[in-house]
Design an enzyme around this catalytic site. Structure first.
Site, PDB file in Angstrom:
ATOM      1  N   LYS A  64       0.807  -1.225   0.000  1.00 42.28           N
ATOM      2  CA  LYS A  64       0.000   0.000   0.000  1.00 42.28           C
ATOM      3  C   LYS A  64       0.841   1.276   0.000  1.00 42.28           C
ATOM      4  O   LYS A  64       0.423   2.289  -0.539  1.00 42.28           O
ATOM      5  CB  LYS A  64      -0.952   0.019   1.207  1.00 42.28           C
ATOM      6  N   ASP A 100      -9.965   3.528   1.552  1.00 43.19           N
ATOM      7  CA  ASP A 100     -10.150   3.003   2.919  1.00 43.19           C
ATOM      8  C   ASP A 100     -10.855   4.020   3.821  1.00 43.19           C
ATOM      9  O   ASP A 100     -11.703   3.659   4.635  1.00 43.19           O
ATOM     10  CB  ASP A 100      -8.802   2.632   3.549  1.00 43.19           C
TER      11      ASP A 100
END
Ligand code: ATR
Length: 278
Positions: A64, A100
Protein backbone atom coordinates in the site's frame (compact mmCIF):
# COMPACT_ATOMS: atom_id res chain seq x y z
CA UNK A 1 -10.38 -5.80 -19.33
CA UNK A 2 -8.46 -7.02 -16.32
CA UNK A 3 -8.93 -6.18 -12.64
CA UNK A 4 -7.27 -7.82 -9.64
CA UNK A 5 -6.13 -7.48 -6.08
CA UNK A 6 -2.36 -7.61 -5.69
CA UNK A 7 -0.69 -8.43 -2.40
CA UNK A 8 1.43 -10.97 -0.57
CA UNK A 9 -0.13 -13.08 0.88
CA UNK A 10 -3.40 -12.49 -0.91
CA UNK A 11 -5.16 -15.84 -1.01
CA UNK A 12 -7.49 -14.92 1.87
CA UNK A 13 -8.77 -11.73 0.22
CA UNK A 14 -12.54 -11.36 0.00
CA UNK A 15 -12.26 -8.74 -2.76
CA UNK A 16 -12.66 -11.13 -5.73
CA UNK A 17 -15.95 -12.48 -4.38
CA UNK A 18 -17.29 -8.99 -3.80
CA UNK A 19 -16.04 -7.40 -7.04
CA UNK A 20 -17.13 -10.33 -9.23
CA UNK A 21 -20.59 -10.05 -7.68
CA UNK A 22 -20.83 -6.38 -8.69
CA UNK A 23 -19.35 -6.99 -12.16
CA UNK A 24 -21.97 -9.66 -12.76
CA UNK A 25 -24.75 -7.47 -11.38
CA UNK A 26 -23.80 -4.72 -13.85
CA UNK A 27 -23.33 -7.12 -16.76
CA UNK A 28 -19.65 -6.17 -17.14
CA UNK A 29 -17.24 -8.67 -18.68
CA UNK A 30 -14.10 -7.56 -16.84
CA UNK A 31 -12.18 -10.25 -14.96
CA UNK A 32 -11.07 -9.88 -11.31
CA UNK A 33 -8.22 -12.11 -10.14
CA UNK A 34 -6.02 -12.67 -7.12
CA UNK A 35 -2.38 -11.84 -7.90
CA UNK A 36 0.21 -12.90 -5.35
CA UNK A 37 3.03 -10.42 -5.95
CA UNK A 38 6.00 -10.23 -3.60
CA UNK A 39 7.82 -6.98 -2.87
CA UNK A 40 10.66 -7.90 -5.25
CA UNK A 41 8.22 -8.62 -8.07
CA UNK A 42 6.12 -5.47 -7.74
CA UNK A 43 8.01 -3.34 -10.24
CA UNK A 44 7.98 -5.94 -13.03
CA UNK A 45 4.34 -6.80 -12.34
CA UNK A 46 3.38 -3.16 -12.79
CA UNK A 47 5.27 -3.09 -16.10
CA UNK A 48 3.14 -6.03 -17.24
CA UNK A 49 0.01 -4.15 -16.22
CA UNK A 50 1.17 -1.16 -18.27
CA UNK A 51 1.64 -3.39 -21.35
CA UNK A 52 -1.59 -5.39 -21.03
CA UNK A 53 -5.28 -4.54 -21.17
CA UNK A 54 -5.92 -3.60 -17.54
CA UNK A 55 -8.64 -1.37 -16.07
CA UNK A 56 -7.14 -1.24 -12.57
CA UNK A 57 -6.45 -3.13 -9.39
CA UNK A 58 -6.69 -3.16 -5.61
CA UNK A 59 -3.53 -3.06 -3.54
CA UNK A 60 -3.17 -4.78 -0.20
CA UNK A 61 -0.48 -5.76 2.30
CA UNK A 62 2.48 -5.18 1.91
CA UNK A 63 2.33 -2.82 -1.09
CA UNK A 64 0.00 0.00 0.00
CA UNK A 65 2.87 2.40 0.65
CA UNK A 66 5.71 0.90 -1.42
CA UNK A 67 3.69 1.22 -4.64
CA UNK A 68 3.64 5.04 -4.50
CA UNK A 69 6.87 5.72 -6.45
CA UNK A 70 5.70 3.46 -9.30
CA UNK A 71 2.49 5.39 -9.96
CA UNK A 72 2.05 8.33 -12.35
CA UNK A 73 -0.42 10.32 -10.25
CA UNK A 74 -2.07 10.26 -6.82
CA UNK A 75 -5.57 11.41 -5.89
CA UNK A 76 -5.47 14.04 -3.09
CA UNK A 77 -6.69 11.67 -0.35
CA UNK A 78 -4.08 9.03 -1.29
CA UNK A 79 -1.35 11.65 -1.16
CA UNK A 80 -2.54 12.87 2.24
CA UNK A 81 -2.72 9.35 3.66
CA UNK A 82 0.53 8.28 1.99
CA UNK A 83 -0.97 4.96 0.94
CA UNK A 84 -2.90 3.53 -2.01
CA UNK A 85 -5.44 0.71 -2.03
CA UNK A 86 -6.94 1.26 -5.50
CA UNK A 87 -5.28 1.99 -8.85
CA UNK A 88 -7.04 3.08 -12.04
CA UNK A 89 -5.29 2.69 -15.38
CA UNK A 90 -6.47 5.53 -17.57
CA UNK A 91 -4.93 6.76 -20.82
CA UNK A 92 -1.90 4.60 -20.07
CA UNK A 93 -1.34 6.22 -16.67
CA UNK A 94 -1.54 4.50 -13.30
CA UNK A 95 -3.49 6.69 -10.86
CA UNK A 96 -3.47 5.85 -7.14
CA UNK A 97 -6.49 6.30 -4.87
CA UNK A 98 -7.21 5.49 -1.26
CA UNK A 99 -10.79 4.34 -0.61
CA UNK A 100 -10.15 3.00 2.92
CA UNK A 101 -11.06 6.32 4.54
CA UNK A 102 -14.35 6.72 2.71
CA UNK A 103 -15.03 3.00 3.21
CA UNK A 104 -14.62 3.62 6.92
CA UNK A 105 -16.89 6.70 6.94
CA UNK A 106 -19.74 5.33 4.82
CA UNK A 107 -21.37 3.06 7.45
CA UNK A 108 -21.24 5.96 9.94
CA UNK A 109 -22.70 8.45 7.46
CA UNK A 110 -25.47 6.00 6.60
CA UNK A 111 -26.41 4.94 10.12
CA UNK A 112 -24.88 7.12 12.83
CA UNK A 113 -24.16 10.60 11.50
CA UNK A 114 -24.70 12.12 14.97
CA UNK A 115 -21.32 10.67 16.10
CA UNK A 116 -19.54 13.45 14.23
CA UNK A 117 -20.73 15.99 16.80
CA UNK A 118 -18.80 14.36 19.64
CA UNK A 119 -15.18 13.45 20.42
CA UNK A 120 -13.82 10.25 18.90
CA UNK A 121 -11.43 7.77 20.52
CA UNK A 122 -9.20 6.21 17.84
CA UNK A 123 -7.02 3.32 19.00
CA UNK A 124 -4.06 2.48 16.77
CA UNK A 125 -1.50 4.38 14.72
CA UNK A 126 -0.69 2.08 11.81
CA UNK A 127 -1.71 2.34 8.16
CA UNK A 128 -5.40 1.73 8.84
CA UNK A 129 -5.51 4.32 11.64
CA UNK A 130 -3.87 6.83 9.34
CA UNK A 131 -6.57 6.46 6.67
CA UNK A 132 -9.25 6.65 9.37
CA UNK A 133 -7.84 9.78 11.01
CA UNK A 134 -7.56 11.52 7.62
CA UNK A 135 -11.18 10.59 6.90
CA UNK A 136 -12.42 11.74 10.31
CA UNK A 137 -10.71 15.10 9.83
CA UNK A 138 -12.86 15.65 6.72
CA UNK A 139 -15.98 15.55 8.96
CA UNK A 140 -17.16 17.98 11.63
CA UNK A 141 -15.75 15.81 14.42
CA UNK A 142 -14.61 18.28 17.12
CA UNK A 143 -11.78 16.14 18.51
CA UNK A 144 -10.05 12.84 17.69
CA UNK A 145 -8.17 11.38 20.66
CA UNK A 146 -5.53 8.93 19.39
CA UNK A 147 -4.14 6.23 21.63
CA UNK A 148 -1.50 3.72 20.56
CA UNK A 149 0.61 1.16 22.41
CA UNK A 150 3.71 2.84 20.96
CA UNK A 151 3.13 6.48 21.90
CA UNK A 152 5.67 7.92 19.42
CA UNK A 153 3.71 6.45 16.50
CA UNK A 154 0.53 8.14 17.70
CA UNK A 155 2.43 11.42 18.02
CA UNK A 156 3.87 11.01 14.51
CA UNK A 157 0.43 10.28 13.08
CA UNK A 158 -1.20 13.31 14.70
CA UNK A 159 1.68 15.55 13.72
CA UNK A 160 1.81 14.46 10.10
CA UNK A 161 -1.92 14.86 9.51
CA UNK A 162 -1.61 18.23 11.24
CA UNK A 163 -4.82 19.46 12.77
CA UNK A 164 -5.77 21.09 16.05
CA UNK A 165 -8.62 18.59 16.15
CA UNK A 166 -6.43 15.54 16.85
CA UNK A 167 -4.56 14.88 20.09
CA UNK A 168 -2.63 11.97 21.57
CA UNK A 169 -3.63 10.19 24.75
CA UNK A 170 -1.55 8.65 27.50
CA UNK A 171 -2.59 5.20 28.65
CA UNK A 172 -3.79 6.68 31.97
CA UNK A 173 -6.28 8.86 30.12
CA UNK A 174 -7.84 6.15 27.97
CA UNK A 175 -10.66 5.29 30.39
CA UNK A 176 -11.71 8.95 30.65
CA UNK A 177 -11.69 9.11 26.86
CA UNK A 178 -13.94 6.03 26.70
CA UNK A 179 -16.47 7.92 28.84
CA UNK A 180 -16.24 11.11 26.74
CA UNK A 181 -16.34 9.55 23.28
CA UNK A 182 -19.33 9.28 20.97
CA UNK A 183 -17.38 6.87 18.76
CA UNK A 184 -14.72 4.34 19.79
CA UNK A 185 -12.64 2.78 17.01
CA UNK A 186 -10.29 -0.18 17.12
CA UNK A 187 -7.82 0.35 14.28
CA UNK A 188 -5.21 -2.04 15.70
CA UNK A 189 -4.66 -5.72 14.97
CA UNK A 190 -5.97 -6.54 18.46
CA UNK A 191 -8.90 -8.93 18.42
CA UNK A 192 -7.77 -10.50 15.16
CA UNK A 193 -7.44 -14.28 15.26
CA UNK A 194 -4.07 -15.04 16.83
CA UNK A 195 -3.71 -11.58 18.43
CA UNK A 196 -4.47 -10.34 21.94
CA UNK A 197 -7.89 -8.80 22.49
CA UNK A 198 -8.03 -5.01 22.81
CA UNK A 199 -7.59 -4.09 26.47
CA UNK A 200 -10.44 -1.60 26.81
CA UNK A 201 -13.21 -1.61 29.40
CA UNK A 202 -16.45 -0.17 28.00
CA UNK A 203 -18.12 0.03 31.42
CA UNK A 204 -17.86 3.83 31.52
CA UNK A 205 -18.96 4.37 27.90
CA UNK A 206 -22.10 6.41 27.34
CA UNK A 207 -25.19 4.45 26.32
CA UNK A 208 -25.34 5.97 22.83
CA UNK A 209 -21.68 5.40 21.90
CA UNK A 210 -20.90 3.61 18.63
CA UNK A 211 -18.15 0.97 18.85
CA UNK A 212 -16.43 0.36 15.51
CA UNK A 213 -13.96 -2.49 15.03
CA UNK A 214 -12.15 -2.70 11.70
CA UNK A 215 -11.08 -6.33 12.33
CA UNK A 216 -13.26 -8.80 10.42
CA UNK A 217 -11.55 -12.12 11.17
CA UNK A 218 -13.29 -12.94 13.45
CA UNK A 219 -16.25 -10.69 12.80
CA UNK A 220 -17.42 -10.82 16.38
CA UNK A 221 -14.24 -9.59 18.08
CA UNK A 222 -13.93 -9.55 21.88
CA UNK A 223 -14.44 -5.75 21.74
CA UNK A 224 -17.69 -6.05 19.79
CA UNK A 225 -18.84 -8.90 22.03
CA UNK A 226 -18.26 -6.63 25.03
CA UNK A 227 -20.13 -3.78 23.32
CA UNK A 228 -22.98 -6.12 22.42
CA UNK A 229 -23.27 -7.39 25.98
CA UNK A 230 -23.66 -3.78 27.13
CA UNK A 231 -26.28 -3.05 24.48
CA UNK A 232 -24.06 -0.55 22.64
CA UNK A 233 -24.31 0.22 18.93
CA UNK A 234 -21.66 -1.46 16.81
CA UNK A 235 -20.12 -1.49 13.36
CA UNK A 236 -17.90 -4.39 12.32
CA UNK A 237 -14.99 -4.65 9.93
CA UNK A 238 -16.92 -6.14 7.02
CA UNK A 239 -18.87 -2.89 6.64
CA UNK A 240 -15.65 -0.96 6.02
CA UNK A 241 -14.31 -3.66 3.69
CA UNK A 242 -17.48 -3.63 1.60
CA UNK A 243 -17.64 0.14 1.32
CA UNK A 244 -13.97 0.56 0.36
CA UNK A 245 -14.60 -2.06 -2.34
CA UNK A 246 -17.72 -0.25 -3.55
CA UNK A 247 -15.72 2.98 -3.89
CA UNK A 248 -13.04 1.15 -5.89
CA UNK A 249 -15.74 -0.31 -8.19
CA UNK A 250 -17.06 3.21 -8.77
CA UNK A 251 -13.57 4.51 -9.64
CA UNK A 252 -13.05 1.75 -12.23
CA UNK A 253 -16.50 1.58 -13.77
CA UNK A 254 -18.23 4.85 -12.89
CA UNK A 255 -21.11 2.79 -11.50
CA UNK A 256 -22.61 2.54 -8.01
CA UNK A 257 -22.12 -0.86 -6.40
CA UNK A 258 -25.17 -2.14 -4.54
CA UNK A 259 -23.92 -3.10 -1.08
CA UNK A 260 -27.19 -4.71 0.03
CA UNK A 261 -26.82 -8.45 0.57
CA UNK A 262 -23.04 -8.37 0.10
CA UNK A 263 -22.40 -8.76 3.82
CA UNK A 264 -24.41 -11.99 4.00
CA UNK A 265 -22.45 -13.30 1.03
CA UNK A 266 -19.10 -12.49 2.68
CA UNK A 267 -20.24 -13.89 6.04
CA UNK A 268 -21.05 -17.20 4.36
CA UNK A 269 -17.65 -17.15 2.69
CA UNK A 270 -15.80 -16.68 5.97
CA UNK A 271 -18.13 -19.12 7.72
CA UNK A 272 -19.64 -16.72 10.23
CA UNK A 273 -23.13 -15.58 10.93
CA UNK A 274 -23.76 -11.83 10.83
CA UNK A 275 -25.41 -11.86 14.22
CA UNK A 276 -23.09 -9.17 15.59
CA UNK A 277 -25.17 -6.64 13.66
CA UNK A 278 -27.99 -5.22 15.78
P1 ATR B 1 -2.41 -1.73 9.65
O1 ATR B 1 -1.87 -1.36 8.31
O2 ATR B 1 -3.44 -2.84 9.58
O3 ATR B 1 -2.87 -0.57 10.45
P2 ATR B 1 0.08 -1.76 11.11
O4 ATR B 1 0.49 -0.56 10.35
O5 ATR B 1 1.06 -2.87 11.31
O6 ATR B 1 -1.18 -2.44 10.43
O7 ATR B 1 -0.50 -1.27 12.55
C1 ATR B 1 -0.92 -2.17 13.52
C2 ATR B 1 -1.49 -1.41 14.70
O8 ATR B 1 -1.94 -2.37 15.69
C3 ATR B 1 -0.50 -0.52 15.42
O9 ATR B 1 -1.21 0.58 15.98
C4 ATR B 1 0.02 -1.45 16.54
O10 ATR B 1 0.53 -0.78 17.67
P3 ATR B 1 2.12 -0.41 17.73
O11 ATR B 1 2.27 0.81 16.92
O12 ATR B 1 2.37 -0.18 19.19
O13 ATR B 1 2.85 -1.59 17.18
C5 ATR B 1 -1.27 -2.12 16.93
N1 ATR B 1 -1.05 -3.39 17.64
C6 ATR B 1 -0.69 -4.57 17.11
N2 ATR B 1 -0.61 -5.52 18.08
C7 ATR B 1 -0.94 -4.90 19.24
C8 ATR B 1 -1.08 -5.33 20.60
N3 ATR B 1 -0.85 -6.59 20.96
N4 ATR B 1 -1.45 -4.41 21.54
C9 ATR B 1 -1.69 -3.13 21.19
N5 ATR B 1 -1.59 -2.66 19.92
C10 ATR B 1 -1.23 -3.54 18.96
Amino acid sequence: MKLAVIGHPVSQSLSPLMQKHWLKQHGLNHTYDLCDVSGDALSSFLETIRQEDWLGFNVTIPHKESILPFLDRLAPQARRIGAVNTVLKKDGQLIGYNTDGLGFLKPLLERYEAVFHRPVLLIGAGGAARAILAALLTTHTPLVMVYNRTAEKAAGLVQSLGSGRATILRQDDVQDAVAAAGLIINATSCGMAGYDPLDIDLASASGDVVVYDIVYKPLNTPLLAQANSRGLQIIDGLDMLIHQGAQAFKIWTGRDADTVGVKDMLCSAIGEGCEVEP
